[in-house]
Design an enzyme around this catalytic site. Structure first.
Site, PDB file in Angstrom:
ATOM      1  N   LYS A  80     -29.295 -21.187  18.794  1.00  0.00           N
ATOM      2  CA  LYS A  80     -28.973 -21.384  17.690  1.00  0.00           C
ATOM      3  C   LYS A  80     -30.017 -22.500  17.512  1.00  0.00           C
ATOM      4  O   LYS A  80     -29.602 -23.435  18.684  1.00  0.00           O
ATOM      5  CB  LYS A  80     -28.022 -20.902  16.621  1.00  0.00           C
ATOM      6  CG  LYS A  80     -28.447 -21.293  15.440  1.00  0.00           C
ATOM      7  CD  LYS A  80     -28.621 -19.561  15.218  1.00  0.00           C
ATOM      8  CE  LYS A  80     -29.118 -19.978  13.363  1.00  0.00           C
ATOM      9  NZ  LYS A  80     -29.135 -17.691  12.819  1.00  0.00           N
ATOM     10  N   GLY A 177     -25.618 -17.632  -2.988  1.00  0.00           N
ATOM     11  CA  GLY A 177     -27.230 -17.917  -2.746  1.00  0.00           C
ATOM     12  C   GLY A 177     -27.767 -16.740  -2.455  1.00  0.00           C
ATOM     13  O   GLY A 177     -28.038 -15.838  -2.555  1.00  0.00           O
ATOM     14  N   GLY A 179     -31.302 -16.957  -1.293  1.00  0.00           N
ATOM     15  CA  GLY A 179     -32.722 -17.167  -0.319  1.00  0.00           C
ATOM     16  C   GLY A 179     -33.388 -15.652  -0.430  1.00  0.00           C
ATOM     17  O   GLY A 179     -32.926 -14.982  -1.127  1.00  0.00           O
ATOM     18  N   VAL A 181     -32.518 -13.494   1.901  1.00  0.00           N
ATOM     19  CA  VAL A 181     -31.215 -12.667   1.805  1.00  0.00           C
ATOM     20  C   VAL A 181     -30.673 -11.599   0.829  1.00  0.00           C
ATOM     21  O   VAL A 181     -30.991 -10.826   0.026  1.00  0.00           O
ATOM     22  CB  VAL A 181     -30.501 -13.005   2.942  1.00  0.00           C
ATOM     23  CG1 VAL A 181     -29.788 -11.716   3.546  1.00  0.00           C
ATOM     24  CG2 VAL A 181     -31.261 -13.137   4.588  1.00  0.00           C
TER      25      VAL A 181
END
Length: 355
Positions: A80, A177, A179, A181
């Site tokens: 990552k 959340g 965003g 996705v």
């Protein structure tokens, strides 16, 4: 701070810091394991409070990618990258090109892609400096819809296990959340008949989703405690912790965020409270499965990618069933499955080297 003494360090093979004074780039790449193949994982840009927080995050995320790629059956190791900064304010094309040069310096041990704060336009700039990049607009594109599809299928598998039916009509889901996705997951859930409660730190994101789905908007700090059927964390990690778990009223936790458990012991804490937890690195693997198809010798094919992502629901069902049969947590079952594949690959590689 010392990387080796960081609580998130787990035998990572390599941790590299990159800095470009001209563009302001400050980045960290963590390679957790390359046993199964080159380390693959997205690049996240976030305004971390300090360097220690960024190091902890990238170490946890890289380890999660090792397990995610193993469980998805991919010939990728885990890695990552994080860029320290505010993606809405600090990111520039020049910075992304500098990041591309940083990736190129790792000579293919790390292959990058999108993550929080990074999109396909950014990857196009990265691609000008390195070939070790996936998720390009002209190939597989934004992996977010495939991540959302996998989470959607995982939620249905969880409902089927817990209730005997994967029907979403009338089910209330809290999506934390919104965003790329989270917003796409909310759309899919709404179209399937679910009622939505949503939260995000950005008002424009909640306004868009509420207008499209009729969702009720709540404060991100309390959405985990909403009286819902499913809690879907789709923002940052460590949201399942000593403070939040006693407040969770949902019977299922299944979302797209990485590293949702603040500590491994929190999986047992959830199980003891009767909450069915979908291991995050299994349910959110749709995006990396999609870009793996792009990386394959036959090139990208959306139908093949979609078919592979469809398997996430079946994998989740196997994990739920095994956890129920053995009394282990779902996280313990998933970890054991991933580690078995990694051990087998390591043994095969060792035998080949000795031949």
């Amino acid at each position: 701070m010392s990387v080796f003494s960081c609580a998130a360090f787990d035998g990572h093979e390599q941790v590299v810091f990159g800095h470009d004074p001209e563009t302001g780039l400050k980045a960290i790449v963590a390679l957790h394991s390359t046993v199964l193949g080159p380390g693959v994982g997205g690049c996240r840009m976030w305004a971390y409070p300090d360097e220690a927080a960024a190091v902890t995050d990238v170490l946890r995320l890289a380890r999660g990618m090792t397990y995610k790629n193993a469980m998805a059956g991919l010939d990728f190791g885990g890695a990552k990258a994080v860029i320290l900064g505010d993606a809405r304010r600090d990111k520039t094309p020049a910075m992304m090109r500098a990041f591309g040069r940083f990736v190129e310096s790792l000579a293919g041990r790390y292959i990058t892609a999108e993550d929080v704060g990074i999109g396909t336009d950014d990857m196009a700039h990265v691609r000008r400096e390195t070939g070790h990049v996936l998720g390009l607009a002209e190939t597989s594109g934004d992996p977010s819809p495939f991540t959302a599809l996998g989470v959607f299928l995982g939620i249905r598998a969880a409902l089927a296990h817990a209730r005997g039916s994967d029907e979403l009509t009338g089910v209330t889901v809290a999506v934390q959340g919104l965003g790329h996705v989270g917003a796409d997951l909310a759309r899919r859930l709404h179209e399937a008949g679910a009622r939505l409660v949503v939260a995000d730190i950005h008002r424009d994101a909640t306004d868009r989703v509420a207008a499209a789905t009729g969702a009720r908007v709540v404060d991100p700090a309390v959405i985990h405690a909403e009286p819902v059927d499913v809690y879907a964390p789709c923002a940052l990690g460590a949201v399942l912790n000593d403070r939040t778990i006693p407040e969770i009223k949902a019977g299922i936790v299944a979302g797209a965020a990485n590293n949702q458990l603040a500590e491994p012991r929190h999986a047992r804490m959830l199980a003891d409270r009767g909450v069915l937890y979908a291991p995050d690195y299994v349910i959110n693997a749709g995006g990396v499965i999609n870009i793996a198809v792009e990386h394959g010798p036959a090139g990208y094919d959306v139908a093949r990618a979609t078919a592979l992502v469809q398997g996430i629901g079946d994998t989740m069902s196997r994990i739920f069933a095994e956890a129920a049969r053995t009394g282990r947590t779902t996280a313990e079952v998933a970890d054991a499955m991933a580690e078995a594949r990694i051990r087998a690959a390591a043994a095969k590689k060792k035998a080949a080297d000795a031949a």
